[in-house]
Design an enzyme around this catalytic site. Sequence first.
Site, PDB file in Angstrom:
ATOM      1  CE  LYS A 174      38.316  45.065  31.120  1.00 18.05           C
ATOM      2  NZ  LYS A 174      39.441  45.905  31.591  1.00 18.05           N
ATOM      3  CD  GLU A 249      40.946  30.672  39.188  1.00 18.26           C
ATOM      4  OE1 GLU A 249      41.276  30.704  40.386  1.00 18.26           O
ATOM      5  OE2 GLU A 249      40.672  29.626  38.580  1.00 18.26           O
TER       6      GLU A 249
HETATM    7  P1  NAD Z   1      38.671  43.878  39.411  1.00 17.65           P
HETATM    8  O1  NAD Z   1      37.615  42.866  39.652  1.00 17.65           O
HETATM    9  O2  NAD Z   1      38.385  45.281  39.749  1.00 17.65           O
HETATM   10  O3  NAD Z   1      39.098  43.888  37.870  1.00 17.65           O
HETATM   11  C1  NAD Z   1      39.527  42.740  37.204  1.00 17.65           C
HETATM   12  C2  NAD Z   1      39.207  42.876  35.736  1.00 17.65           C
HETATM   13  O4  NAD Z   1      37.798  42.891  35.584  1.00 17.65           O
HETATM   14  C3  NAD Z   1      39.712  44.175  35.103  1.00 17.65           C
HETATM   15  O5  NAD Z   1      40.111  43.931  33.784  1.00 17.65           O
HETATM   16  C4  NAD Z   1      38.472  45.053  35.139  1.00 17.65           C
HETATM   17  O6  NAD Z   1      38.474  46.071  34.176  1.00 17.65           O
HETATM   18  C5  NAD Z   1      37.392  44.035  34.866  1.00 17.65           C
HETATM   19  N1  NAD Z   1      36.059  44.430  35.311  1.00 17.65           N
HETATM   20  C6  NAD Z   1      35.728  45.267  36.338  1.00 17.65           C
HETATM   21  N2  NAD Z   1      34.394  45.390  36.400  1.00 17.65           N
HETATM   22  C7  NAD Z   1      33.869  44.609  35.426  1.00 17.65           C
HETATM   23  C8  NAD Z   1      32.556  44.328  34.983  1.00 17.65           C
HETATM   24  N3  NAD Z   1      31.483  44.872  35.564  1.00 17.65           N
HETATM   25  N4  NAD Z   1      32.385  43.464  33.960  1.00 17.65           N
HETATM   26  C9  NAD Z   1      33.452  42.878  33.365  1.00 17.65           C
HETATM   27  N5  NAD Z   1      34.728  43.143  33.708  1.00 17.65           N
HETATM   28  C10 NAD Z   1      34.937  43.998  34.739  1.00 17.65           C
HETATM   29  O7  NAD Z   1      39.975  43.343  40.142  1.00 17.65           O
HETATM   30  P2  NAD Z   1      41.391  44.066  40.238  1.00 17.65           P
HETATM   31  O8  NAD Z   1      41.274  45.175  41.214  1.00 17.65           O
HETATM   32  O9  NAD Z   1      41.896  44.348  38.871  1.00 17.65           O
HETATM   33  O10 NAD Z   1      42.281  42.893  40.843  1.00 17.65           O
HETATM   34  C11 NAD Z   1      42.398  42.634  42.202  1.00 17.65           C
HETATM   35  C12 NAD Z   1      41.556  41.440  42.592  1.00 17.65           C
HETATM   36  O11 NAD Z   1      41.902  40.325  41.791  1.00 17.65           O
HETATM   37  C13 NAD Z   1      41.806  41.011  44.015  1.00 17.65           C
HETATM   38  O12 NAD Z   1      40.579  40.744  44.637  1.00 17.65           O
HETATM   39  C14 NAD Z   1      42.602  39.730  43.869  1.00 17.65           C
HETATM   40  O13 NAD Z   1      42.482  38.818  44.913  1.00 17.65           O
HETATM   41  C15 NAD Z   1      42.040  39.178  42.611  1.00 17.65           C
HETATM   42  N6  NAD Z   1      42.955  38.215  42.008  1.00 17.65           N
HETATM   43  C16 NAD Z   1      42.619  36.893  42.067  1.00 17.65           C
HETATM   44  C17 NAD Z   1      43.480  35.937  41.545  1.00 17.65           C
HETATM   45  C18 NAD Z   1      43.140  34.474  41.579  1.00 17.65           C
HETATM   46  O14 NAD Z   1      43.796  33.700  40.882  1.00 17.65           O
HETATM   47  N7  NAD Z   1      42.165  34.056  42.343  1.00 17.65           N
HETATM   48  C19 NAD Z   1      44.670  36.350  40.943  1.00 17.65           C
HETATM   49  C20 NAD Z   1      44.975  37.710  40.914  1.00 17.65           C
HETATM   50  C21 NAD Z   1      44.103  38.639  41.441  1.00 17.65           C
END
Ligand code: NAD
Length: 481
Positions: A174, A249
Amino acid sequence: MIHIQNYIDGVFSDPIQNEWIDNIGPADGLVYGKTPNSSSKDVQAAYEAAQKAFIPWSETSIEKRSAILLKIAGLIEANLDRFAAAESKDNGKPISVARAVDIPRAASNFRFFGHAITQFYSESHETKSEKTINYTLRHPIGVVGCISPWNLPLYLLSWKIAPALAAGNCVVAKPSEVTPYTAFLLGEICNEAGLPKGVLNIVHGLGSSTGKAIVEHPHIKAISFTGGTETGKFIAKTAAPMFKKLSLELGGKNPNIIFADCDYEKMLTTTVRSSFSNQGQICLCGSRIFVEASIYEQFKIDFTERVRQLVVGHPSDESTQIGALVSKTHYEKVRSYIEGIDPTESRLLLGGEQVHVEGYENGYYLSPAIIEVDSNQCKLNQEEIFGPVVTLMSFTSDAEVLAMANDVKYGLSATVWTNNLKRSLMFSEKLETGIVWVNTWMQRDLRTPFGGVKSSGVGREGGFEVLRFFTETKNICINYK
Ligand code: NAD
């Protein structure tokens, strides 16, 4: 209007319950397409397709699996412009960045793991005195879930999918609902490359519906997730009672530590990049800049001047260096940090203002912001903003800056600028992060372990580490006495 569909069992389909999300282009704030908001029924269909495909795929020779992954890599490259345009439109990142970084890296992910799987090995241990030989098998897990964020859409999705497939698993993936476009295009490429149907399934939708259904699915045995720390907590809590394998991550608040003895020019150029690449929306960006007191004032002047010159503009304009933030919600979140600056503890030195790009007044453009702070304890230094905002602070000793660098809940990466070998070794050891860069930033070798500690996550991606994650280990002990 772009009509994005799920990719299940090798076929494109609308969501079963016919629910949709608008795709909004961050560059102009306009709706340009619709994406499925898939329910647990779609996830179940994807799971069933993956389960059916699993035995044949896991028994497919490594050479054949590798060849298909290499073909996918080649086809992504052959469609570079199309993918880059889609990524830029969806995410707001400059087209030049999508073309030079995101899409080539997505191709590299498939190529790297296509090669890596041919070199993946297990261990054996012989104990002559007891006449035993132990050997370890690493078998694919089965059906695994891959969930990725919006900041590097295809780059991070393929960083998970490629090793999962290489290791012989079938995938229910996803992408972020905010940036689904390139994942949609990937389905076509997979069919063209001859990936058997059902091996990779891509379901689109909100985290709270589609993502949750993947995590809660009792037979999806592992979840590889990249995203925010709060979502990571939900996934960990949900998956724990089912004993799923997890790789998380998560967020970061990375220190960029600058000593007076560094190569100043190289540091300055790289620090502009490490602060504001991709509008500061990279988990590895160095958002807390600590500068040794003796060069602090000079750095402040030089850095501010360089950042002032960055061109904020429409992502499709080749001269643009800073594009649009990914969404209105995110733009407002980043702005709220700037509006909430407490003058008793911090000062805005530059930027943080809405930029009006002619003809695209509804786009989410923000000028890169530099804020001077008095304490590492302030909100600006403790919370992940994930936008074009950095803080500056001076320090006087190694011990002081090390303590501040580590005094945060996150632990993804750190950068240290110094030509003192002893100091670079000491900081590399003592920094509480999964990655340390010395005199560089974001130079990636895909063989290396990638991931964070503390609230930045658990598990490591990259190289053989991720192939170990995507395999189940079994040890066999034979007594040959
Ligand atoms: P997010 O956690 O809102 O979403 C990430 C993914 O998870 C999306 O596909 C979203 O639809 C899904 N998701 C959201 N709620 C969920 C749930 N309850 N169950 C399962 N899936 C769910 O994050 P974002 O806003 O898309 O991305 C930004 C964040 O990602 C920042 O905190 C950033 O630091 C982090 N990030 C980390 C890395 C790393 O390698 N550590 C890399 C890139 C981004």
